[in-house]
Write a protein that holds these residues in place. Structure first.
Motif, mmCIF file in Angstrom:
data_model
loop_
_atom_site.group_PDB
_atom_site.id
_atom_site.type_symbol
_atom_site.label_atom_id
_atom_site.label_comp_id
_atom_site.label_asym_id
_atom_site.label_seq_id
_atom_site.Cartn_x
_atom_site.Cartn_y
_atom_site.Cartn_z
ATOM 1 N N ALA A 260 32.435 -8.957 76.928
ATOM 2 C CA ALA A 260 33.824 -8.607 77.217
ATOM 3 C C ALA A 260 34.787 -9.593 76.562
ATOM 4 N N SER A 261 35.940 -9.084 76.137
ATOM 5 C CA SER A 261 37.025 -9.962 75.693
ATOM 6 C C SER A 261 37.846 -10.316 76.921
ATOM 7 N N TYR A 262 38.229 -11.598 77.020
ATOM 8 C CA TYR A 262 39.069 -12.009 78.156
ATOM 9 C C TYR A 262 40.521 -11.607 77.923
ATOM 10 N N HIS A 263 40.804 -11.150 76.704
ATOM 11 C CA HIS A 263 42.194 -10.859 76.349
ATOM 12 C C HIS A 263 42.511 -9.381 76.535
ATOM 13 N N GLN A 264 42.173 -8.880 77.685
ATOM 14 C CA GLN A 264 42.542 -7.510 78.044
ATOM 15 C C GLN A 264 43.318 -7.608 79.352
ATOM 16 N N ASP A 265 44.243 -6.683 79.527
ATOM 17 C CA ASP A 265 45.146 -6.778 80.689
ATOM 18 C C ASP A 265 44.375 -6.908 81.998
ATOM 19 N N ARG A 266 43.336 -6.116 82.150
ATOM 20 C CA ARG A 266 42.595 -6.138 83.420
ATOM 21 C C ARG A 266 42.094 -7.544 83.739
ATOM 22 N N LEU A 267 41.541 -8.210 82.735
ATOM 23 C CA LEU A 267 40.994 -9.541 83.005
ATOM 24 C C LEU A 267 42.082 -10.603 83.067
ATOM 25 N N ARG A 268 43.195 -10.387 82.359
ATOM 26 C CA ARG A 268 44.308 -11.330 82.476
ATOM 27 C C ARG A 268 44.862 -11.318 83.899
#
Ligand code: HEC
Length: 205
Positions: free
Chosen positions: A113-121
């Motif tokens: 997963a990329s941490y730079h997605q709205d859900r994870l932000r």
């Protein structure tokens, strides 16, 4: 001949000592109602060093709800250690930027997963602690390799990574903004490396 006999007798005595009655691991025993020789710890006892009263610290939750507050203050040195731990344990899959393009992913392993997605932000700090502790989907947990405190330091660094790819000028203290302009003017081509200028690039993920 006499000596040999004496030695045998002596050895025989010693053998008796070796055969002292005892239970092997997992052996059955008629002494206890459950038939097991190995006894569990009495209910309510906690092994030394295993008292985990601080729920937020050990689970990232309070009364089952994820916390957003770190359970202890994060100093600059903590963030540095978080970066180091992250680079050891997470970059192979998530990459140094946390964009999910680590080396083993480039070599064909499952996309991380990329941490730079709205859900994870928008996820709470406790969520990341939980993922590191227990794993998520195809990702294994790191509780065995990474001690509790280091897991929180990694979370702090993940937060820093998120900010590095998604920040506005307003996130920079007013007295530091001048420095941004100055360095951007000096090296225009390097501007994408500045947190503020990098925000548009992060939207791709
Ligand atoms: C061996 C590869 C690998 C390593 C090492 C790894 N991860 Fe992951 N991680 C993954 C994969 C693959 C996913 C996506 C799992 C899925 O969607 O089933 C993922 C997902 C995540 C997610 C997103 C969960 C979500 O809600 O989508 C977070 C956060 C995360 N990892 C954090 C970490 C951290 C922090 C570390 C280091 C302690 C780490 N990972 C180490 C492979 C890895």
């Amino acid at each position: 001949m006499f000596l040999a006999a004496a030695a045998l007798v002596a050895a025989g005595c010693r053998q008796d000592m070796h055969d002292t009655p005892r239970y092997e691991a997992y052996e059955a025993s008629a002494t206890f109602a459950d038939g097991r020789a190995s006894r569990g710890a009495p209910t309510g006892t906690v092994a030394r060093g295993w008292l985990r009263e601080d729920e937020a610290l050990y689970t990232g939750k309070v009364a089952g709800e994820l916390v957003d507050q770190f359970p202890f203050a994060i100093a600059h040195a903590d963030l540095m250690r978080g970066q180091q731990r992250f680079n050891i344990y997470c970059t192979p899959c998530h990459g140094k930027l946390g964009d999910g393009h680590g080396m083993v992913v480039q070599r064909g392993l499952r996309q991380a997963a990329s941490y730079h997605q709205d859900r994870l932000r928008e996820e709470k700090a406790g969520y990341f602690f939980d993922v590191i502790t227990n794993g998520f989907g195809a990702m294994q947990g790191y509780a065995e390799q990474v001690p509790v405190r280091d897991r929180w330091l990694i979370v702090a660094y993940v937060r820093a990574l998120q900010l590095s790819q998604h920040a506005s000028v307003n996130d920079v203290p007013a007295d530091k903004r001048g420095e941004l302009d100055a360095s951007a003017a000096e090296t225009p081509s390097a501007s994408t490396e500045k947190p503020v200028a990098a925000a548009p690039a992060a939207e791709k993920h």
